[in-house]
Scaffold this motif. Structure first.
Motif, mmCIF file in Angstrom:
data_model
loop_
_atom_site.group_PDB
_atom_site.id
_atom_site.type_symbol
_atom_site.label_atom_id
_atom_site.label_comp_id
_atom_site.label_asym_id
_atom_site.label_seq_id
_atom_site.Cartn_x
_atom_site.Cartn_y
_atom_site.Cartn_z
ATOM 1 N N LEU A 26 0.826 -1.214 0.000
ATOM 2 C CA LEU A 26 0.000 0.000 0.000
ATOM 3 C C LEU A 26 0.860 1.264 0.000
ATOM 4 O O LEU A 26 0.480 2.281 -0.598
ATOM 5 N N TRP A 28 3.749 1.571 -1.530
ATOM 6 C CA TRP A 28 4.170 1.742 -2.918
ATOM 7 C C TRP A 28 3.036 2.310 -3.766
ATOM 8 O O TRP A 28 3.264 3.147 -4.640
ATOM 9 N N ILE A 29 1.821 1.857 -3.527
ATOM 10 C CA ILE A 29 0.670 2.369 -4.280
ATOM 11 C C ILE A 29 0.466 3.856 -3.974
ATOM 12 O O ILE A 29 0.255 4.667 -4.886
ATOM 13 N N ARG A 30 0.552 4.239 -2.707
ATOM 14 C CA ARG A 30 0.422 5.660 -2.343
ATOM 15 C C ARG A 30 1.516 6.495 -3.008
ATOM 16 O O ARG A 30 1.266 7.611 -3.468
ATOM 17 N N SER A 32 3.044 5.869 -5.850
ATOM 18 C CA SER A 32 2.766 6.017 -7.283
ATOM 19 C C SER A 32 1.627 7.002 -7.532
ATOM 20 O O SER A 32 1.676 7.792 -8.478
ATOM 21 N N SER A 70 5.014 5.701 -12.549
ATOM 22 C CA SER A 70 3.967 5.322 -11.588
ATOM 23 C C SER A 70 3.333 3.990 -11.952
ATOM 24 O O SER A 70 3.081 3.149 -11.085
ATOM 25 N N ILE A 74 3.398 0.504 -9.756
ATOM 26 C CA ILE A 74 2.209 -0.294 -9.409
ATOM 27 C C ILE A 74 2.387 -1.741 -9.856
ATOM 28 O O ILE A 74 2.130 -2.679 -9.091
ATOM 29 N N SER A 77 5.304 -3.473 -7.819
ATOM 30 C CA SER A 77 4.956 -3.689 -6.412
ATOM 31 C C SER A 77 3.892 -4.777 -6.272
ATOM 32 O O SER A 77 3.905 -5.534 -5.301
ATOM 33 N N THR A 78 2.999 -4.872 -7.234
ATOM 34 C CA THR A 78 1.997 -5.945 -7.198
ATOM 35 C C THR A 78 2.657 -7.305 -7.384
ATOM 36 O O THR A 78 2.364 -8.254 -6.651
#
Length: 122
Positions: A26, A28-30, A32, A70, A74, A77-78
């Motif tokens: 999460l 990493w998502i934030r 990006s 970005s 995503i 990181s996934t």
């Protein structure tokens, strides 16, 4: 009557590790999402200022590169999250240093481009 408890799953043996893995994902998502937001902000601020065609092209290139970085963040990181989940359950976890170096390099690149652009405006 005594109620039967469900049997623990493989994931429940390593709850702390899985929760830490989710928090990292999460984060990493934030990161990006923040990069995309900064890119759009930069493009919008630039369009409202007086500028020439070359600087507009440079800003659009930096913005497009930020969006690509970005998306890479995503995707990678996934993939990392899924691999770590499997490794945690199999007790074969190894840190993904190449992925961290790659993503950090991309983030430093886009940060450097943002900084260069804004310092040339001063």
């Amino acid at each position: 009557m005594k109620e039967e408890r469900p049997k623990p799953t493989e994931d429940s043996k390593y709850i702390q590790q899985h929760l830490a893995n989710e928090r990292t994902f999460l984060a990493w998502i934030r990161t990006s999402i923040a990069i995309i937001g900064i890119a759009f902000l930069m493009i919008n601020l630039h369009e409202k200022s007086t500028s020439n065609a070359l600087s507009t092209a440079i800003v659009q290139l930096i913005g497009a590169l930020a969006v690509v970085i970005s998306i890479c963040t995503i995707v990678f990181s996934t993939i990392s999250y899924v691999m770590k989940t499997k490794q945690i359950n199999e007790q074969t976890f190894r840190p993904s240093r190449p992925l961290i170096w790659f993503l950090a390099s991309l983030l430093l690149l886009i940060t450097g481009l943002f900084g260069y652009y804004f310092f040339t405006l001063l």
